[in-house]
Design a protein around this motif. Structure first.
Motif, PDB file in Angstrom:
ATOM      1  N   TRP A   1      -6.776   6.521   4.922  1.00  0.00           N
ATOM      2  CA  TRP A   1      -5.662   6.343   5.858  1.00  0.00           C
ATOM      3  C   TRP A   1      -5.009   7.668   6.271  1.00  0.00           C
ATOM      4  O   TRP A   1      -3.791   7.762   6.380  1.00  0.00           O
ATOM      5  CB  TRP A   1      -4.608   5.376   5.307  1.00  0.00           C
TER       6      TRP A   1
ATOM      7  N   TRP B   1      -9.152  -2.110  -1.332  1.00  0.00           N
ATOM      8  CA  TRP B   1      -8.836  -2.511   0.050  1.00  0.00           C
ATOM      9  C   TRP B   1     -10.133  -2.819   0.800  1.00  0.00           C
ATOM     10  O   TRP B   1     -10.582  -2.054   1.630  1.00  0.00           O
ATOM     11  CB  TRP B   1      -8.012  -1.420   0.726  1.00  0.00           C
TER      12      TRP B   1
ATOM     13  N   LEU C   1      -3.346   8.377   1.668  1.00  0.00           N
ATOM     14  CA  LEU C   1      -2.583   7.756   0.575  1.00  0.00           C
ATOM     15  C   LEU C   1      -3.109   8.086  -0.813  1.00  0.00           C
ATOM     16  O   LEU C   1      -2.419   7.851  -1.794  1.00  0.00           O
ATOM     17  CB  LEU C   1      -2.536   6.242   0.791  1.00  0.00           C
TER      18      LEU C   1
ATOM     19  N   GLY D   1       1.466  -2.939  -3.167  1.00  0.00           N
ATOM     20  CA  GLY D   1       0.419  -1.912  -3.112  1.00  0.00           C
ATOM     21  C   GLY D   1       0.168  -1.399  -1.718  1.00  0.00           C
ATOM     22  O   GLY D   1      -0.605  -0.462  -1.525  1.00  0.00           O
ATOM     23  N   GLY D   2       0.784  -2.033  -0.705  1.00  0.00           N
ATOM     24  CA  GLY D   2       0.687  -1.494   0.655  1.00  0.00           C
ATOM     25  C   GLY D   2      -0.027  -2.378   1.656  1.00  0.00           C
ATOM     26  O   GLY D   2      -0.260  -1.951   2.789  1.00  0.00           O
ATOM     27  N   GLY D   3      -0.390  -3.590   1.289  1.00  0.00           N
ATOM     28  CA  GLY D   3      -1.082  -4.440   2.260  1.00  0.00           C
ATOM     29  C   GLY D   3      -0.909  -5.899   1.908  1.00  0.00           C
ATOM     30  O   GLY D   3       0.041  -6.270   1.223  1.00  0.00           O
TER      31      GLY D   3
ATOM     32  N   ARG E   1       5.912   5.780  -5.382  1.00  0.00           N
ATOM     33  CA  ARG E   1       6.597   4.504  -5.152  1.00  0.00           C
ATOM     34  C   ARG E   1       8.064   4.672  -5.508  1.00  0.00           C
ATOM     35  O   ARG E   1       8.394   5.085  -6.623  1.00  0.00           O
ATOM     36  CB  ARG E   1       5.976   3.396  -6.003  1.00  0.00           C
TER      37      ARG E   1
ATOM     38  N   ASN F   1      -1.191   2.798  -8.122  1.00  0.00           N
ATOM     39  CA  ASN F   1      -0.863   1.994  -6.934  1.00  0.00           C
ATOM     40  C   ASN F   1      -0.381   0.611  -7.327  1.00  0.00           C
ATOM     41  O   ASN F   1       0.433   0.020  -6.623  1.00  0.00           O
ATOM     42  CB  ASN F   1      -2.070   1.865  -6.000  1.00  0.00           C
TER      43      ASN F   1
ATOM     44  N   CYS G   1      -5.968  -7.457   4.168  1.00  0.00           N
ATOM     45  CA  CYS G   1      -6.374  -6.091   3.799  1.00  0.00           C
ATOM     46  C   CYS G   1      -7.330  -6.069   2.606  1.00  0.00           C
ATOM     47  O   CYS G   1      -8.042  -5.088   2.415  1.00  0.00           O
ATOM     48  CB  CYS G   1      -5.163  -5.251   3.421  1.00  0.00           C
TER      49      CYS G   1
ATOM     50  N   ASP H   1     -10.656  -2.391   4.544  1.00  0.00           N
ATOM     51  CA  ASP H   1     -10.686  -1.046   5.106  1.00  0.00           C
ATOM     52  C   ASP H   1     -11.884  -0.227   4.642  1.00  0.00           C
ATOM     53  O   ASP H   1     -12.335   0.670   5.350  1.00  0.00           O
ATOM     54  CB  ASP H   1      -9.393  -0.308   4.730  1.00  0.00           C
TER      55      ASP H   1
ATOM     56  N   HIS I   1      -1.527  -0.571  11.017  1.00  0.00           N
ATOM     57  CA  HIS I   1      -2.699  -1.450  11.195  1.00  0.00           C
ATOM     58  C   HIS I   1      -2.330  -2.715  11.949  1.00  0.00           C
ATOM     59  O   HIS I   1      -1.354  -3.387  11.617  1.00  0.00           O
ATOM     60  CB  HIS I   1      -3.267  -1.851   9.830  1.00  0.00           C
TER      61      HIS I   1
ATOM     62  N   GLU J   1       2.258   1.811   5.674  1.00  0.00           N
ATOM     63  CA  GLU J   1       1.699   3.106   5.273  1.00  0.00           C
ATOM     64  C   GLU J   1       0.271   3.341   5.766  1.00  0.00           C
ATOM     65  O   GLU J   1      -0.296   4.410   5.560  1.00  0.00           O
ATOM     66  CB  GLU J   1       1.796   3.294   3.760  1.00  0.00           C
ATOM     67  N   THR J   2      -0.290   2.347   6.451  1.00  0.00           N
ATOM     68  CA  THR J   2      -1.612   2.539   7.068  1.00  0.00           C
ATOM     69  C   THR J   2      -1.504   3.201   8.427  1.00  0.00           C
ATOM     70  O   THR J   2      -2.514   3.348   9.119  1.00  0.00           O
ATOM     71  CB  THR J   2      -2.306   1.182   7.272  1.00  0.00           C
TER      72      THR J   2
HETATM   73  O1  KQY Z   1      -4.994  -2.226   4.665  1.00  0.00           O
HETATM   74  C1  KQY Z   1      -4.062  -1.884   4.014  1.00  0.00           C
HETATM   75  N1  KQY Z   1      -2.899  -2.375   4.240  1.00  0.00           N
HETATM   76  C2  KQY Z   1      -4.283  -0.871   2.986  1.00  0.00           C
HETATM   77  C3  KQY Z   1      -3.094  -0.241   2.464  1.00  0.00           C
HETATM   78  C4  KQY Z   1      -3.476   0.832   1.538  1.00  0.00           C
HETATM   79  C5  KQY Z   1      -2.412   1.187   0.671  1.00  0.00           C
HETATM   80  C6  KQY Z   1      -2.809   2.145  -0.387  1.00  0.00           C
HETATM   81  N2  KQY Z   1      -1.758   2.297  -1.294  1.00  0.00           N
END
Ligand code: KQY
Length: 364
Positions: free
Chosen positions: A118, A92, A125, A350-352, A293, A36, A356, A95, A216, A212-213
């Motif tokens: 998620w 994360w 994920l 990494g997505g956040g 990715r 990630n 996060c 979460d 959120h 990708e969540t």
């Molecule tokens: O809260 C978030 N944005 C978590 C994203 C998780 C991404 C995992 N690759």
């Protein structure tokens, strides 16, 4: 600590306070998984260090870290940062950590939601996520607070409360069949009210484009104070984000909160649009079961994904022409807080972002 509580926070007189209420500290998780975080997570670790040291200027910080990374993290962080060796799947904290609730007597408890990365096997994920699902009860144990463990899939980033009875969330996430497929909208609302002590849900249809969540709200629409909501925005009607933000604006402007107040919506123009570069995509390991990715992939960048701490707010910046405007808006929204920034791109890859990866512990 005591056994899991079988009642609900609301039934016991507990509610989730707003993020701007006083904290006793903040938790993060040290990043390391190479499928990630690019380049063996070294650039991400640098971003974490900057954020952790910034937060630690204002409130105590605890970082959960694997045995493998303990010495590296210890050597990289100042002495004031408490490190606790903990097994996790990723980093994360918003979460996977507990949502803390308080009562009028000054007690603090934790809600340990069910975590399924998620979306579980339907769009989640990564697999497995069992270690992440145990982060919340472990943190409650460390904090020595009692814990509620509802049979309800939710990530902390999918909700935002004003501490006065209102919660914002998105249909894209909380009504997604990959979260709680057997529950109706009304039953989801009941679960939120029972565990957050809220009385009104504001539903937005979607969150940030390609988040990708599954959209959120912490990356999209959040309270800055009672009655005031920050909204990720774009004026570009050709941008797929436009319709999402415009729909949310219309709903928010026509809504009242749990106290009957009309909402003021403050638009914060998104950075970019931002895209993953070749170099960034190629630095990420490929593992079966985790999100691939791809170079050119659009990133879900947002300035709303910030952390509101004791006397300060820290927001991500992207070396982008919109950075200064976002910083100025935060200055107006939080006149009694110091506005701090950290580089947000590595976290975003990494997505956040900042919100996060943090979790506040409220003072009871
Ligand atoms: O809260 C978030 N944005 C978590 C994203 C998780 C991404 C995992 N690759």
């Amino acid at each position: 600590m005591d056994e899991t509580l079988l009642s609900t926070p609301a039934a016991d007189g507990f509610r989730m306070p707003a993020e701007w209420a006083r904290h006793t500290g903040c938790y993060l998780i040290w990043p390391e998984r190479p499928d990630n975080w690019r380049a063996g997570a070294k650039p991400a670790q640098k971003a974490w260090i900057t954020l952790i040291e910034t937060i630690a200027e204002y409130e105590p910080v605890t970082v959960l870290v694997s045995a493998r990374q303990y010495q590296n993290a210890r050597g990289s962080l100042s002495e004031a940062i408490r490190l606790i060796e903990t097994t996790t799947d990723d980093s994360w904290m918003r979460d996977t950590g507990p949502s803390f609730v308080i009562n009028d007597a000054g007690d603090v408890r934790g809600v340990s939601w069910t975590f399924n990365a998620w979306g579980g096997l339907k769009g989640g994920l990564y697999f497995p996520w069992a270690a992440d699902d145990l982060v919340a009860p472990k943190v409650c144990d460390i904090e020595r607070v009692r814990v509620y463990q509802p049979d309800f899939v939710l990530e902390g980033g999918s909700i935002d409360v004003d501490g006065e009875g209102t919660v914002i969330t998105t249909e894209e996430c909380l009504l997604n069949p990959n979260r709680n497929p057997d529950l109706t909208r009304e039953q989801v609302e009941e679960m939120l009210h029972a565990h957050l002590g809220t009385t009104k849900v504001i539903w937005l249809p979607q969150g940030v484009y390609l988040d990708e969540t599954d959209g959120h709200t912490d990356n999209f629409a959040r309270f800055a104070s009672p009655g005031v909501v920050m909204l990720t925005w774009t004026d570009d009607i050709d941008d797929p984000q436009y319709e999402r933000s415009a729909q949310a604006l219309k709903i928010l402007e026509n809504e009242t909160d749990a106290q009957g107040r009309r909402l003021t919506v403050v638009k914060i123009t998104q950075p970019g649009p931002l895209f993953m570069t070749d170099l960034e995509a190629h630095g990420v390991d490929s593992t079966p079961g985790s999100e691939p990715r791809v170079a050119g992939h659009r990133l879900a960048g947002s300035y709303v994904n910030s952390y509101i701490g004791n006397g300060f707010v820290v927001l991500p910046v992207f070396d982008d022409p919109h950075d200064n405007e976002a910083i100025a808006i935060y200055g107006e929204l939080f006149p009694h807080h110091t506005i701090r920034t950290v580089p947000g791109r590595e976290i975003l890859l990494g997505g956040g972002n900042v919100h996060c990866i943090t979790q506040q512990v409220p003072r009871g």
